[in-house]
Scaffold this motif. Structure first.
Motif, PDB file in Angstrom:
ATOM      1  N   MET A  88       0.832  -1.206   0.000  1.00 23.48           N
ATOM      2  CA  MET A  88       0.000   0.000   0.000  1.00 23.48           C
ATOM      3  C   MET A  88       0.867   1.255   0.000  1.00 23.48           C
ATOM      4  O   MET A  88       0.530   2.256  -0.630  1.00 23.48           O
ATOM      5  CB  MET A  88      -0.897  -0.040   1.243  1.00 23.48           C
ATOM      6  N   MET A  89       1.967   1.215   0.713  1.00 24.69           N
ATOM      7  CA  MET A  89       2.889   2.362   0.747  1.00 24.69           C
ATOM      8  C   MET A  89       3.694   2.452  -0.551  1.00 24.69           C
ATOM      9  O   MET A  89       4.303   3.478  -0.823  1.00 24.69           O
ATOM     10  CB  MET A  89       3.861   2.221   1.928  1.00 24.69           C
ATOM     11  N   GLU A  90       3.725   1.345  -1.287  1.00 27.97           N
ATOM     12  CA  GLU A  90       4.489   1.224  -2.541  1.00 27.97           C
ATOM     13  C   GLU A  90       5.994   1.311  -2.287  1.00 27.97           C
ATOM     14  O   GLU A  90       6.696   2.187  -2.771  1.00 27.97           O
ATOM     15  CB  GLU A  90       3.998   2.246  -3.577  1.00 27.97           C
ATOM     16  N   LEU A  91       6.434   0.345  -1.490  1.00 27.30           N
ATOM     17  CA  LEU A  91       7.840   0.279  -1.105  1.00 27.30           C
ATOM     18  C   LEU A  91       8.509  -0.931  -1.757  1.00 27.30           C
ATOM     19  O   LEU A  91       8.074  -2.066  -1.549  1.00 27.30           O
ATOM     20  CB  LEU A  91       7.954   0.168   0.421  1.00 27.30           C
ATOM     21  N   PRO A  92       9.572  -0.692  -2.530  1.00 30.69           N
ATOM     22  CA  PRO A  92      10.267  -1.798  -3.186  1.00 30.69           C
ATOM     23  C   PRO A  92      10.949  -2.724  -2.185  1.00 30.69           C
ATOM     24  O   PRO A  92      11.576  -2.251  -1.227  1.00 30.69           O
ATOM     25  CB  PRO A  92      11.340  -1.095  -4.036  1.00 30.69           C
ATOM     26  N   MET A  93      10.834  -4.002  -2.403  1.00 32.14           N
ATOM     27  CA  MET A  93      11.568  -4.994  -1.617  1.00 32.14           C
ATOM     28  C   MET A  93      11.457  -6.345  -2.310  1.00 32.14           C
ATOM     29  O   MET A  93      10.528  -6.560  -3.090  1.00 32.14           O
ATOM     30  CB  MET A  93      11.029  -5.079  -0.181  1.00 32.14           C
ATOM     31  N   VAL A  94      12.405  -7.213  -2.035  1.00 36.68           N
ATOM     32  CA  VAL A  94      12.376  -8.554  -2.626  1.00 36.68           C
ATOM     33  C   VAL A  94      12.225  -9.570  -1.505  1.00 36.68           C
ATOM     34  O   VAL A  94      13.000  -9.573  -0.547  1.00 36.68           O
ATOM     35  CB  VAL A  94      13.658  -8.862  -3.426  1.00 36.68           C
ATOM     36  N   ILE A  95      11.199 -10.417  -1.636  1.00 35.46           N
ATOM     37  CA  ILE A  95      10.954 -11.467  -0.647  1.00 35.46           C
ATOM     38  C   ILE A  95      11.140 -12.805  -1.346  1.00 35.46           C
ATOM     39  O   ILE A  95      10.329 -13.180  -2.202  1.00 35.46           O
ATOM     40  CB  ILE A  95       9.524 -11.361  -0.070  1.00 35.46           C
ATOM     41  N   ALA A  96      12.227 -13.479  -1.028  1.00 36.27           N
ATOM     42  CA  ALA A  96      12.448 -14.815  -1.593  1.00 36.27           C
ATOM     43  C   ALA A  96      11.677 -15.802  -0.733  1.00 36.27           C
ATOM     44  O   ALA A  96      11.863 -15.842   0.491  1.00 36.27           O
ATOM     45  CB  ALA A  96      13.931 -15.149  -1.609  1.00 36.27           C
ATOM     46  N   LEU A  97      10.793 -16.550  -1.367  1.00 39.36           N
ATOM     47  CA  LEU A  97       9.988 -17.509  -0.625  1.00 39.36           C
ATOM     48  C   LEU A  97      10.371 -18.921  -1.061  1.00 39.36           C
ATOM     49  O   LEU A  97      10.142 -19.307  -2.207  1.00 39.36           O
ATOM     50  CB  LEU A  97       8.494 -17.271  -0.879  1.00 39.36           C
ATOM     51  N   THR A 218       7.676  13.869   2.044  1.00 33.56           N
ATOM     52  CA  THR A 218       7.235  12.548   1.604  1.00 33.56           C
ATOM     53  C   THR A 218       6.257  11.994   2.639  1.00 33.56           C
ATOM     54  O   THR A 218       6.533  12.045   3.835  1.00 33.56           O
ATOM     55  CB  THR A 218       8.444  11.588   1.482  1.00 33.56           C
ATOM     56  N   ARG A 219       5.156  11.507   2.132  1.00 33.76           N
ATOM     57  CA  ARG A 219       4.211  10.848   3.035  1.00 33.76           C
ATOM     58  C   ARG A 219       4.019   9.408   2.573  1.00 33.76           C
ATOM     59  O   ARG A 219       3.827   9.159   1.378  1.00 33.76           O
ATOM     60  CB  ARG A 219       2.843  11.538   2.984  1.00 33.76           C
ATOM     61  N   LEU A 220       4.050   8.494   3.521  1.00 32.98           N
ATOM     62  CA  LEU A 220       3.758   7.094   3.206  1.00 32.98           C
ATOM     63  C   LEU A 220       2.627   6.648   4.111  1.00 32.98           C
ATOM     64  O   LEU A 220       2.647   6.937   5.312  1.00 32.98           O
ATOM     65  CB  LEU A 220       4.995   6.227   3.454  1.00 32.98           C
ATOM     66  N   THR A 224      -6.067   3.508   3.198  1.00 28.46           N
ATOM     67  CA  THR A 224      -6.574   4.124   1.968  1.00 28.46           C
ATOM     68  C   THR A 224      -6.246   5.609   1.991  1.00 28.46           C
ATOM     69  O   THR A 224      -6.513   6.285   2.992  1.00 28.46           O
ATOM     70  CB  THR A 224      -8.105   3.923   1.877  1.00 28.46           C
ATOM     71  N   HIS A 225      -5.650   6.107   0.907  1.00 32.14           N
ATOM     72  CA  HIS A 225      -5.180   7.492   0.937  1.00 32.14           C
ATOM     73  C   HIS A 225      -5.295   8.138  -0.436  1.00 32.14           C
ATOM     74  O   HIS A 225      -5.382   7.459  -1.459  1.00 32.14           O
ATOM     75  CB  HIS A 225      -3.725   7.552   1.413  1.00 32.14           C
ATOM     76  N   HIS A 233     -11.398   8.097   3.588  1.00 33.90           N
ATOM     77  CA  HIS A 233     -12.350   6.988   3.713  1.00 33.90           C
ATOM     78  C   HIS A 233     -12.472   6.305   2.355  1.00 33.90           C
ATOM     79  O   HIS A 233     -11.790   5.329   2.071  1.00 33.90           O
ATOM     80  CB  HIS A 233     -13.698   7.518   4.218  1.00 33.90           C
ATOM     81  N   THR A 234     -13.296   6.836   1.482  1.00 37.66           N
ATOM     82  CA  THR A 234     -13.438   6.257   0.139  1.00 37.66           C
ATOM     83  C   THR A 234     -13.688   7.384  -0.846  1.00 37.66           C
ATOM     84  O   THR A 234     -14.638   7.318  -1.630  1.00 37.66           O
ATOM     85  CB  THR A 234     -14.612   5.255   0.078  1.00 37.66           C
ATOM     86  N   THR A 235     -12.872   8.417  -0.779  1.00 34.00           N
ATOM     87  CA  THR A 235     -13.066   9.509  -1.737  1.00 34.00           C
ATOM     88  C   THR A 235     -12.719   9.000  -3.131  1.00 34.00           C
ATOM     89  O   THR A 235     -12.019   7.994  -3.285  1.00 34.00           O
ATOM     90  CB  THR A 235     -12.161  10.711  -1.416  1.00 34.00           C
TER      91      THR A 235
END
Lengths: 367, 424
Positions: A88-97, A218-220, A224-225, A233-235
């Motif tokens: 939701m924040m749109e933060l890059p990361m790699v999760i090896a599962l 910068t806001r993270l 819902t934003h 809310h749901t604008t």
């Protein structure tokens, strides 16, 4: 030639691709990724658990560092809420599962491909997390690097999906033939226009600016934003932002669609991914030697499912999906619960699918 | 106050809520220190306090319930810059959920200030008791009064090494204490005692905040330890490629092997099975073969069986599973138990087993030899591989000798013994 396992190639590739920090908590069968990650990256942090792991990763990512972790289902289960946050924040990361045999703690030292339904529905609302799957030692290098690019270019957590038997066995491997990997580059918002943290860029991906930068605020926000990162809310604007999360990934998917398609004039296609691909390759070789025409699709970009796969398999009367789980999860995702005539699976639990089992399914009548 | 850090418009809190004052005093403290708003990163938790982020002109990060301290830890470690200020706003509820994160941050001295809005209950989620709710305080989940005490978080943080932990009553101007905390190197904690005007007052109409705090024996004071250096993540200037530590294996030998060959070597933990098969794999590569080597052992690596599957082939190996091995070598009882099913399934092939172990039922040809008696527990596995290669050199014996020579353990084994076979 060296004697190496897939874990080593994956970690080396991710480090070369610009992974800044490895953060994790050890879990079988991802331990070798963890051990290599801790020693290889420019920075590493041993976290006390998987929730902390993902939160620390999100924090690093917010400062413009690319974090990497490796886990297996029990760890993933703890990470889910935080992965949703990072998504939701749109933060890059790699999760090896590294998949192992479940349910629950299951058998730590036994491989599986049982987490597809979970990953495909991991984000509340069904939003896709780009998921890349490793089907060979070569993929450990190339696909890992691509996963890192996808994370940064699409501003999103990505999964690098694998399983025990792909990352643990030692193999003779020729590293002299490996392609160069360039580190990923962040494209920062760099003009004097006011920075709007969630304003969609050309490809629907918002420009990135790390927290702590001295030029723009910068806001993270995990809730819902709107475009400014202000909780709503749901604008209309906020809903459009949420809708964009899926849009940005679908729009850019063609660039990140990796697969191998080995086609013949045949009425049967084998679909494999990850650990079933080497067995399927062997099966294809044997079948053709015996005069049986068959095609083979190796899916490396698993989610969201590229339309290219759907268009390809549509042309075959018979589709055989080989996957190491009881219920044909990828098959379900491709064809729905009702399936279609001519679609069957080769499925095992607790052991690898053999080439012979795939051959048997192809040469049988497909019920 | 201007509009530098905090929007001058109305704040989003209930009338009479102490959260107003936390925001205003934060603004005042930042002003006093003279920090640039963009040098400040405010990380907020879930709870009424968490909706303040829209009003701040600093960087803001709004995360999950209870996790903000861990998220802020990643941010402060990622920034690694003492001129930036990471501030966490969290409630007593979030602090309860994320207690481990708080303890970890205090203990490791992550560079941040955590401000706990302690109104002694979970406000946003319905007024239930939190881990910090004092004994006797009435909430939706403890209408008769909470029957046990709450945590004293300042003392806890102090116990694990927080440089600075202070409890204050959330009234009036306490910006001086905030500024003090902001300027402390490493981890600082401020617990601001409040009473929720909606739930707290409703359930405890005739109680005063000061009296509640006193009765709970919560000291309004500074708990300090010696100021420690902020925690930093070590940065490796030149991380070393994982390939560097791997020996490049030259092809120096030749194998006559025509087909794929598979072998399982199974023994006990500590018996050198993994090392022996790794040397075998290196020797196979040096003989121009493709190889796959898999280790199998229980999660308790120091006890029980230790087994390894090896495949060697003149052609590229695709499938790495070993269902019907050509050869199984057993050097201990643990090893036999692990492989019994495979051995019983064998219709042909060869079983080589230590002569001190009873022969299991199998369709394979059986060879027995005193591996343990001759080589001892630690070398039996390697000895057994030499024993097999001596009979059937799928790879040359010299290739394994060479791999052993390069391994750095050659001085720990008796090579003459390993190569001395009196086989009838």
């Amino acid at each position: 030639m060296i004697l190496a396992n897939g874990s080593m190639l994956i970690i080396e590739a991710l480090a070369k691709a610009g992974g800044d920090i490895f953060i994790g908590y050890p879990i079988t069968p991802a331990n070798s990724l963890y051990q290599y990650g801790i020693q290889r990256f420019p920075m590493s942090l041993a976290a006390p658990d998987e929730i902390t792991t993902l939160q620390w990763m999100a924090g690093f990512s917010a400062t413009g560092k690319l974090p990497v972790t490796a886990t297996s289902f029990p760890g993933l289960a703890l990470m889910i809420e935080s992965i949703n946050m990072a998504y939701m924040m749109e933060l890059p990361m790699v999760i090896a599962l590294v998949q192992r045999f479940g349910p629950s703690t299951g058998t730590a030292t036994c491989g599986a491909q049982g987490d597809l339904l979970l990953i495909n529905g991991l984000i509340s609302g069904g939003y896709p997390v780009p998921t890349f799957c490793i089907s060979s030692m070569d993929d450990c290098w190339d696909i890992s690097a691509s996963a890192a690019s996808a994370a940064v270019e699409l501003r999103t957590p990505v999964f690098l999906l694998t399983s025990k038997e792909m990352v643990m066995p030692l193999r003779g491997y020729d590293i002299s033939s490996l392609s160069e990997i360039d580190p990923v580059s962040y494209s920062y918002h760099d003009d004097d226009r006011k920075y709007v943290p969630y304003e969609p860029g050309n490809n629907l991906v918002p420009g990135f600016l790390p927290v702590g930068n001295e030029k723009h605020q910068t806001r993270l926000t995990a809730s819902t934003h709107d475009r400014n990162g202000i909780l709503q809310h749901t604008t209309k604007e906020a809903l459009a932002n949420t809708t964009r999360l899926q849009g940005k990934i679908l729009k850019n998917l063609p660039e990140f669609t990796f697969h191998e398609l080995d086609e013949e004039d045949a009425d049967t296609v084998i679909v494999s991914f990850g650990i079933t691909s080497p067995a399927a390759r062997r099966a294809v070789r044997t079948l053709r030697k015996n005069g049986v025409s068959v095609s083979h699709l190796i899916a490396k970009t698993l989610f969201p499912v590229p339309s290219l796969y759907i268009d390809t398999i549509r042309n075959y009367r018979r589709v055989v999906v080989a996957e190491e789980n009881q219920n044909g999860q990828f098959r379900q995702i491709l064809f729905g619960v009702s399936g279609r005539e001519g679609v069957t699976g080769v499925n095992t639990i607790g052991r690898m699918i053999t080439p012979e089992e795939i051959i048997e399914e192809v040469t049988g009548d497909g019920r | 106050m201007g509009d530098k850090y905090l929007s001058t418009s109305e704040l989003p809190f209930c009338k009479g809520c102490g959260h107003h004052l936390v925001a205003r005093n934060t603004e005042k403290a930042l002003e006093a220190i003279g920090l640039n708003p963009l040098d400040v990163i405010l990380v907020t938790d879930i709870g009424c306090h968490g909706i303040i982020d829209r009003k701040f002109h600093t960087h803001t990060v709004h995360g999950l319930h209870g996790r903000s301290v861990a998220l802020a830890a990643g941010i402060t470690l990622g920034l690694n810059n003492p001129s930036k200020k990471v501030i966490v706003y969290i409630g007593d509820g979030g602090a309860t959920i994320g207690l481990q994160h708080l303890i970890e941050a205090a203990h490791r001295n992550f560079d941040m200030t955590v401000i706990i809005h302690n109104n002694m209950l979970y406000g946003m989620t319905g007024g239930q008791a939190s881990g910090l709710t004092p004994c006797g305080f009435k909430t939706t989940t403890s209408p008769e009064g909470k029957p046990y005490s709450g945590y004293d978080l300042c003392r806890k943080a102090n116990n694990v090494g927080a440089s600075y932990a202070r409890r204050i009553i959330g009234t009036g101007d306490y910006s001086g204490h905030l500024a003090e905390a902001f300027e402390t190197e490493g981890f600082s904690l401020l617990e601001v005692m409040e009473i929720c005007p909606s739930y707290g007052v409703k359930f405890n109409p005739d109680r005063k905040l000061t009296e509640i705090i006193e009765q709970a024996d919560l000291k309004v004071k500074l708990y300090s330890n010696q100021i420690r250096k902020r925690y930093q993540v070590h940065l490796r200037d030149n991380p070393i490629s994982l390939f560097k530590e791997k020996n490049e294996i030259e092809i120096e030998f030749h194998s006559e092997l025509k087909d794929t060959f598979s072998l399982i070597l199974s023994g006990s933990a500590g018996g050198g099975v993994q090392l022996a098969t790794e040397l075998f794999a290196q020797a196979a590569i040096a003989s121009g073969l493709d190889v796959s080597k898999k280790g199998n052992y229980p999660v308790t690596v120091g006890t029980g069986f230790s087994s390894s599957d090896i495949i060697v082939s003149p052609d590229p190996i695709l499938f790495t599973g070993v269902k019907d091995p050509d050869v199984v070598i057993i050097v201990s009882k643990d090893g036999l138990e692990h492989c019994r099913a495979v051995i019983e399934r064998m219709k042909n092939g060869l079983l080589i087993i230590d002569e001190n172990i009873d022969t299991p039922i199998t369709g394979a040809e059986v060879l027995k030899h005193d591996f343990h008696g001759i080589a001892g527990a630690r070398s039996a596995a390697l000895y057994a591989l030499f024993f097999y290669l001596h009979r059937n050199p799928v790879i040359p014996v010299d290739a394994l000798v060479s791999a052993l020579g390069k391994s750095g353990i050659s001085d720990k084994v008796d090579l003459d013994m390993l190569l001395n076979f009196k086989i009838e």
